[in-house]
Motif scaffolding. Structure first.
Motif, short mmCIF file in Angstrom:
data_model
loop_
_atom_site.label_atom_id
_atom_site.label_comp_id
_atom_site.label_asym_id
_atom_site.label_seq_id
_atom_site.Cartn_x
_atom_site.Cartn_y
_atom_site.Cartn_z
N ASN A 1 -4.42 9.49 -1.49
CA ASN A 1 -3.52 10.77 -1.38
C ASN A 1 -3.88 11.46 -2.55
OD1 ASN A 1 -1.86 12.45 -1.23
ND2 ASN A 1 0.45 11.28 -0.06
N MET A 2 -4.84 13.05 -1.97
CA MET A 2 -5.31 13.29 -3.80
C MET A 2 -3.72 14.21 -4.14
SD MET A 2 -8.14 15.90 -2.72
CE MET A 2 -8.70 17.56 -3.43
N ASP A 3 -2.64 14.85 -3.25
CA ASP A 3 -1.82 15.15 -3.40
C ASP A 3 -0.87 14.60 -4.08
OD1 ASP A 3 0.56 16.94 -3.48
OD2 ASP A 3 1.49 15.84 -1.73
N LEU A 4 -0.76 12.83 -4.18
CA LEU A 4 -0.27 12.08 -4.17
C LEU A 4 -0.45 12.64 -6.06
CD1 LEU A 4 2.04 9.87 -4.78
CD2 LEU A 4 0.11 8.15 -5.17
N ILE A 5 -2.21 11.77 -6.55
CA ILE A 5 -2.63 11.95 -7.54
C ILE A 5 -2.71 13.36 -8.51
CG2 ILE A 5 -4.77 11.23 -8.11
CD1 ILE A 5 -5.13 9.83 -6.31
N MET A 6 -2.34 14.67 -7.94
CA MET A 6 -2.81 15.37 -8.65
C MET A 6 -1.06 15.67 -9.22
SD MET A 6 -1.02 19.32 -8.56
CE MET A 6 -0.05 19.27 -6.85
N ASN A 7 0.14 15.09 -8.41
CA ASN A 7 1.09 14.66 -8.87
C ASN A 7 1.57 14.10 -10.35
OD1 ASN A 7 3.72 16.40 -8.11
ND2 ASN A 7 2.34 16.22 -6.11
N ALA A 8 0.53 14.49 -11.34
CA ALA A 8 0.24 13.50 -12.50
C ALA A 8 0.39 12.17 -12.12
CB ALA A 8 1.96 13.45 -13.06
N ARG A 9 -0.35 11.52 -11.98
CA ARG A 9 -1.18 10.25 -11.89
C ARG A 9 -2.23 10.24 -12.12
NH1 ARG A 9 3.33 10.99 -7.87
NH2 ARG A 9 4.17 9.45 -6.96
N THR A 10 -2.19 9.22 -12.28
CA THR A 10 -4.17 8.78 -13.28
C THR A 10 -4.69 7.19 -12.64
OG1 THR A 10 -3.29 9.54 -14.92
CG2 THR A 10 -5.30 7.89 -15.79
N VAL A 11 -5.73 7.71 -12.41
CA VAL A 11 -6.62 6.28 -11.49
C VAL A 11 -7.97 5.94 -12.66
CG1 VAL A 11 -7.98 5.69 -10.08
CG2 VAL A 11 -5.60 7.03 -9.14
N MET A 12 -7.72 4.59 -12.72
CA MET A 12 -8.77 4.10 -14.28
C MET A 12 -9.58 3.51 -14.08
SD MET A 12 -7.33 3.07 -17.70
CE MET A 12 -6.75 4.60 -18.36
N GLY A 13 -11.17 3.32 -13.75
CA GLY A 13 -12.15 2.04 -13.27
C GLY A 13 -12.13 2.03 -14.56
N ILE A 14 -11.75 -0.33 -14.85
CA ILE A 14 -11.81 -0.34 -15.69
C ILE A 14 -12.94 -1.53 -16.06
CG2 ILE A 14 -10.08 -2.27 -17.19
CD1 ILE A 14 -8.23 -0.93 -16.27
#
Ligand SMILES: [Zn+2]
Ligand SMILES: [Zn+2]
Length: 365
Positions: free
Chosen positions: A296-309
């Motif tokens: 959900n692109m809108d959700l991520i734009m609202n200040a969420r971070t996704v990080m590959g580790i």
């Protein structure tokens, strides 16, 4: 020298224990007598040719602990008799390595998946035939392995080596993802998707970090039970309950941190969907190359971070001794995940792991 190693002869074939010849150490290499080695899903990905590696015959194995037997002329870090854990190799000169993040080395494939030393010279032979080795610069499904000075970590000698084997990959990945990458503060909330070896290490690390809400999600009741014993404050069986709604409910709006440890696009989506604003989702699960996910692109734009580790994004040489110290103090009981097998029973250990009967098989040499 002659060694005993588990050789994969053909794609997806069994491990066959054979006598091979191992090269002498180069100036920057370390010969290690292996005491124990963990089996990781990446070994099986190598066997099944899901990795960009040369075809079999090959020797895998990359979660080893042992005793230094010989060192190359320029090695100063360790000496014969030292106890060591072997981890991933890295080049030491690229921009990632130079910025202190060797597990994201830009030359990772050359140093870990080349089937030979980075310069292309082989280390394993059966008579005249070259056997692919240097897997994670170790190929430690063997009684002796050749590593580089860079991926050898000296450890204290009052802890049994067989316990330490899984630290160099699976445990480092799960614990590092929490302690080094996500860095949840005391009192924070973390949801871990997948309570296998990596996820369980993340749960243990969350306890060390002082998280007060630690949620483990899995579909195997016995794993959820162990997660609770190791410090999870809540467990969710995703086969029975929608984990997203359950986590939103029990955290009152979302888990500040989440970690995907399975390698499944649907689960990754769930791990993002449980975040509140300013939440961070870490991704450690391995998927076949080219796998896509819908978020959900809108959700991520609202200040969420996704990080590959990768590998927990730690400096293994600093991080692994810290984990051993925490274990010694009883604050990081990762050895609860281990089931031991004799080296000769490697195929039974692999089958038990693939059927979910054991969490972390460790072969004793
Ligand atoms: Zn590098
Ligand atoms: Zn691994």
């Amino acid at each position: 020298m002659e060694i005993k190693a588990a050789v994969v002869q053909e794609k997806s074939g069994p491990f066959v224990i054979e006598r091979l010849q191992l090269s002498d150490p180069n100036d920057d290499e370390v010969l290690v007598r292996i005491a124990a080695v963990g089996i990781c899903h990446t070994d099986l990905a190598g066997r099944d040719m899901y990795l960009p590696i040369p075809p079999p015959p090959s020797v895998f194995g990359h979660e080893a602990a042992g005793v230094v037997e010989r060192v190359g002329a320029r090695v100063t870090k360790v000496k014969p008799g030292d106890h060591v854990v072997l981890a991933w190799d890295s080049c030491g000169t690229c921009s990632s390595c130079r910025s202190g993040r060797p597990l994201s080395c830009l030359n990772f494939f050359l140093h870990n998946f080349h089937g030979s030393r980075p310069d292309g010279s082989p280390t394993l032979h059966r008579g005249e035939q070259v056997i692919h080795g240097s897997f994670f610069y170790q190929s430690s499904f063997a009684d002796v392995a050749l590593a580089n000075e860079r991926n050898v970590i000296k450890v204290r000698e009052d802890v049994p080596l067989e316990i330490l084997a899984p630290l160099g990959c699976g445990v480092m990945t799960g614990a590092g993802a929490v302690m080094s990458s996500l860095r949840p503060g005391p009192g924070s909330s973390l949801a871990v998707f997948g309570a296998g070896n990596v996820g369980m290490s993340a749960v243990l690390a969350a306890v060390v970090c002082g998280c007060t809400t630690i949620i483990a999600v899995d579909i195997q009741p016995d794993r959820l039970k162990m997660a609770r014993e190791l410090g999870a404050t809540h467990t969710i069986n995703a086969a029975e309950t929608d984990p997203v709604q359950a986590i939103l409910d029990l955290t009152g709006g979302g888990a500040q941190f989440s970690l995907e440890c399975i390698g499944n696009p649907k689960v990754f989506r769930q791990a993002v969907d449980v975040l509140p604003r300013l939440g961070v989702c870490g991704l450690t699960g391995v998927v076949p190359p080219g796998t896509e996910v819908t978020l959900n692109m809108d959700l991520i734009m609202n200040a969420r971070t996704v990080m590959g580790i990768l590998g927990g994004d730690v400096i293994p040489e600093l991080f692994i001794p810290r984990l051993i110290e925490l274990h010694h103090q009883g604050r990081f009981p990762f050895d609860r995940m281990i089931t031991y097998y004799p080296f000769d029973e490697i195929n039974r250990a692999v089958e038990d792991m693939q059927k979910g009967r054991v969490m972390k098989p460790v072969l004793r040499m």
